[in-house]
Enzyme design. Sequence first.
Site, PDB file in Angstrom:
ATOM      1  CD  GLU A 402      -3.111  -1.582   0.825  1.00 23.00           C
ATOM      2  OE1 GLU A 402      -3.735  -0.197   0.423  1.00 23.00           O
ATOM      3  OE2 GLU A 402      -3.603  -2.368   0.535  1.00 23.00           O
TER       4      GLU A 402
HETATM    5  C1  LIG Z   1       2.943  -9.826  -0.005  1.00 28.97           C
HETATM    6  C2  LIG Z   1       2.421  -8.931  -1.061  1.00 28.97           C
HETATM    7  C3  LIG Z   1       1.380  -8.641  -1.602  1.00 28.97           C
HETATM    8  C4  LIG Z   1       1.032  -7.517  -2.339  1.00 28.97           C
HETATM    9  N1  LIG Z   1      -0.258  -7.334  -3.028  1.00 28.97           N
HETATM   10  C5  LIG Z   1      -0.378  -6.562  -3.984  1.00 28.97           C
HETATM   11  C6  LIG Z   1      -1.760  -6.442  -4.713  1.00 28.97           C
HETATM   12  O1  LIG Z   1      -2.433  -7.178  -4.043  1.00 28.97           O
HETATM   13  N2  LIG Z   1      -1.742  -5.617  -5.648  1.00 28.97           N
HETATM   14  C7  LIG Z   1      -0.720  -4.679  -5.970  1.00 28.97           C
HETATM   15  O2  LIG Z   1      -0.965  -4.201  -7.019  1.00 28.97           O
HETATM   16  N3  LIG Z   1       0.456  -4.554  -5.589  1.00 28.97           N
HETATM   17  C8  LIG Z   1       0.687  -5.849  -4.377  1.00 28.97           C
HETATM   18  N4  LIG Z   1       1.767  -5.513  -3.687  1.00 28.97           N
HETATM   19  C9  LIG Z   1       2.935  -4.824  -4.116  1.00 28.97           C
HETATM   20  C10 LIG Z   1       3.220  -3.716  -3.312  1.00 28.97           C
HETATM   21  O3  LIG Z   1       2.535  -2.773  -3.294  1.00 28.97           O
HETATM   22  C11 LIG Z   1       4.995  -3.351  -3.759  1.00 28.97           C
HETATM   23  O4  LIG Z   1       5.658  -4.196  -3.264  1.00 28.97           O
HETATM   24  C12 LIG Z   1       5.148  -1.930  -2.880  1.00 28.97           C
HETATM   25  O5  LIG Z   1       4.321  -1.017  -3.710  1.00 28.97           O
HETATM   26  C13 LIG Z   1       6.762  -1.787  -3.465  1.00 28.97           C
HETATM   27  O6  LIG Z   1       7.091  -1.784  -4.678  1.00 28.97           O
HETATM   28  P1  LIG Z   1       8.304  -2.648  -5.083  1.00 28.97           P
HETATM   29  O7  LIG Z   1       8.194  -3.885  -4.339  1.00 28.97           O
HETATM   30  O8  LIG Z   1       8.393  -2.517  -6.580  1.00 28.97           O
HETATM   31  O9  LIG Z   1       9.447  -1.837  -4.248  1.00 28.97           O
HETATM   32  P2  LIG Z   1      10.426  -0.672  -5.185  1.00 28.97           P
HETATM   33  O10 LIG Z   1       9.403   0.309  -5.681  1.00 28.97           O
HETATM   34  O11 LIG Z   1      11.215  -1.172  -6.278  1.00 28.97           O
HETATM   35  O12 LIG Z   1      10.939   0.022  -3.901  1.00 28.97           O
HETATM   36  C14 LIG Z   1      12.225  -0.470  -3.176  1.00 28.97           C
HETATM   37  C15 LIG Z   1      12.755   0.318  -2.114  1.00 28.97           C
HETATM   38  O13 LIG Z   1      13.098   1.776  -2.797  1.00 28.97           O
HETATM   39  C16 LIG Z   1      12.282   2.711  -1.861  1.00 28.97           C
HETATM   40  N5  LIG Z   1      11.868   3.568  -3.032  1.00 28.97           N
HETATM   41  C17 LIG Z   1      11.307   3.657  -4.337  1.00 28.97           C
HETATM   42  N6  LIG Z   1      11.076   4.585  -4.922  1.00 28.97           N
HETATM   43  C18 LIG Z   1      11.480   5.574  -3.978  1.00 28.97           C
HETATM   44  C19 LIG Z   1      11.555   6.904  -4.056  1.00 28.97           C
HETATM   45  N7  LIG Z   1      10.975   7.665  -5.254  1.00 28.97           N
HETATM   46  N8  LIG Z   1      12.025   7.690  -3.007  1.00 28.97           N
HETATM   47  C20 LIG Z   1      12.891   7.115  -2.165  1.00 28.97           C
HETATM   48  N9  LIG Z   1      12.756   5.633  -1.784  1.00 28.97           N
HETATM   49  C21 LIG Z   1      11.966   5.061  -2.860  1.00 28.97           C
HETATM   50  C22 LIG Z   1      11.114   1.879  -1.550  1.00 28.97           C
HETATM   51  O14 LIG Z   1      10.560   2.818  -0.346  1.00 28.97           O
HETATM   52  C23 LIG Z   1      11.808   0.707  -1.009  1.00 28.97           C
HETATM   53  O15 LIG Z   1      12.323   0.607   0.041  1.00 28.97           O
HETATM   54  C24 LIG Z   1       2.207  -6.835  -2.983  1.00 28.97           C
HETATM   55  C25 LIG Z   1       3.204  -6.936  -2.383  1.00 28.97           C
HETATM   56  C26 LIG Z   1       3.500  -8.051  -1.611  1.00 28.97           C
HETATM   57  C27 LIG Z   1       5.238  -8.270  -1.080  1.00 28.97           C
END
Ligand SMILES: Cc1cc2nc3c(=O)[nH]c(=O)nc-3n(C[C@H](O)[C@H](O)[C@H](O)COP(=O)(O)OP(=O)(O)OC[C@H]3O[C@@H](n4cnc5c(N)ncnc54)[C@H](O)[C@@H]3O)c2cc1C
Length: 590
Positions: A402
Amino acid sequence: MSDIRLHRPGGSFLISATEADMICTPEDFTEEQRMIAATARQFIEREVDPYREEIENQDFDQVVALLRQAGELGLLAHSIPEAYGGLGLDKISKGLVGEIVGRTGGYGVAHSNHTCIATLPITYFGTKAQKEKYLPKLASGEYLGAYCLTEPSSGSDALSAKTTARLNEEGTHYILNGTKLYITNAVFSDTFIVYAKVDGDKFSAFIVERHFPGLSLGPEENKMGIKGSSTRPVIMEDCMVPVENLLGEVGRGHLIALNVLNLGRFNLGSACMGGAKYAMQLAVAYTNERRQFGTLIADFAASKEKVARMATRIYAAESLQYRSAGLLEDALGSLYDSQDFTLIAKRMAEYVLECAICKVYGSETLDQVVDEALQLHGGYGFIKEYKIEQMYRDSRINRIFEGTNEINRLLITNQFFKKAGAGQLPVKEAIKKGTADLQEVYPVDKGPLLRERKAIVSIRRILLALAGLIQQIVGPRLEAEQETAIRFADLVIHLYAAESAVLRAYKAVLHNGADQEALKVMLAASYIDDAVPEVEAIARKLVADIAEGTLRDDYLSLVCKELQRYVPQGSIARNRAIAERINQVQQYIC
Ligand SMILES: Cc1cc2nc3c(=O)[nH]c(=O)nc-3n(C[C@H](O)[C@H](O)[C@H](O)COP(=O)(O)OP(=O)(O)OC[C@H]3O[C@@H](n4cnc5c(N)ncnc54)[C@H](O)[C@@H]3O)c2cc1C
């Protein structure tokens, strides 16, 4: 429908004090709200808890059976209008169900994902025909839902999604291509809210049914926690989606995706706060059984301090959560039947800042509480047989999904300065006044919780003065200066949590008297005694990081002198008293 004026526009707490009677608190719950909470509690205790092991072992048939049972009891229907088979309840009821279900980890994630981000896009943005077709089935649990935004190369940067949608030559179907990652409930969902770019650039939302040709699922992810909620990739290869399943308008899917996430963040805050209450309950039950050195673990002063700090944090989380529920209800309560999507999107966006705080504060509260609750179990806490071991693992995801807590913190600061720039809040005047008022007399000088209410005034003055300093020195570079943005967000979070905790106790004392509300008064005082030194440390660091020379020295001195007036209370007797009250009933009370 024309917009009405909300009595507290989003972010107002940052610039001026709120009257205690204007905030929603758990003490205001109606009989109807208590009844839905009791139904949810009974369902979780009698039906879900006995299947903890099966759920943890990913028996998804069992999870589906429980979701259908929840549907029969109306626990999936709180946010669906009565006209479409739901209960059309308020956001306080939604918060209560979310809180109670939230303690179950994997099952709770599946349940809340379905009722919130998988259903609300249709509740608020569906056409009449879409609502008639899908909502009754989503309300009863006949259909279960998923929300598909994340992709392998787009997580935080969700709007850079690569999934495409193209209208076929006959104009009857959109053809979707792309992969969505980490989709909660994927394995048993019937409806998938999928975001895709029409013609590669117009971000749009679609309702995709499981049996539509071209939709398939990837393998189940092997997760650290919340194992009872399925998580899989959702793959679309020339997936045929009838045109009538476009949700909202082409190119306006971001309004659905991001606004629904606001409610998702509020919901997650509720779930985490409910989880924290349960983790503390497990800890006090355990420590009131186990003896070392001939003494109950619960009777050691160090244990009491841990319990008091857990309770304090939970009390603040609960206070800000229901305050936010009241705000959301004001904004959205009258819009169940509206087809004015622009107005709905605007109202959903009104409390972006408060919803982001709910998510960050709730998830960090849960992490802190499960960590200490596990610690109080000693070695047994590390053993799978004890529920706290699972709660510790389940908790970790909440700071990630989220919107990660970093993204939410950046959003909080961004929203504040955006509202200031757009003239939505009289920030310029408030900054001027806040800065000028530093070290001036307090506008509050009598009544209960005076010390704590003065502390709130000081925190707000400091926050506003530093907002002015940020505007002056950092200005438009703030987007790149994330360290400063994150520190500012921490001040915002502290102010909202502190004010919610103190106003709740203050309101309760005015209504019921100090004797009856002694525990709330202690919890509010305890929160403030923890918060003020943290605010001071954050503020000093923020100033030292961005200002130099006499400007830096002047601001550091203003911050210190403003907070020097705050006299901390000794916490030992108070913490012991809080813990003893909780140990008596072996659960969170306030
Ligand atoms: C168990 C699970 C269930 C999920 N369920 C859903 C679902 O039902 N539907 C759905 O759509 N998604 C879902 N997700 C996805 C989830 O919302 C994302 O994993 C989350 O938004 C983070 O994206 P990412 O994993 O690509 O991390 P990234 O965006 O790659 O981030 C990696 C790190 O970089 C940091 N970061 C990224 N951008 C910036 C910035 N601009 N400035 C500073 N720091 C930054 C982040 O804070 C994080 O620490 C789920 C994920 C999991 C693990």
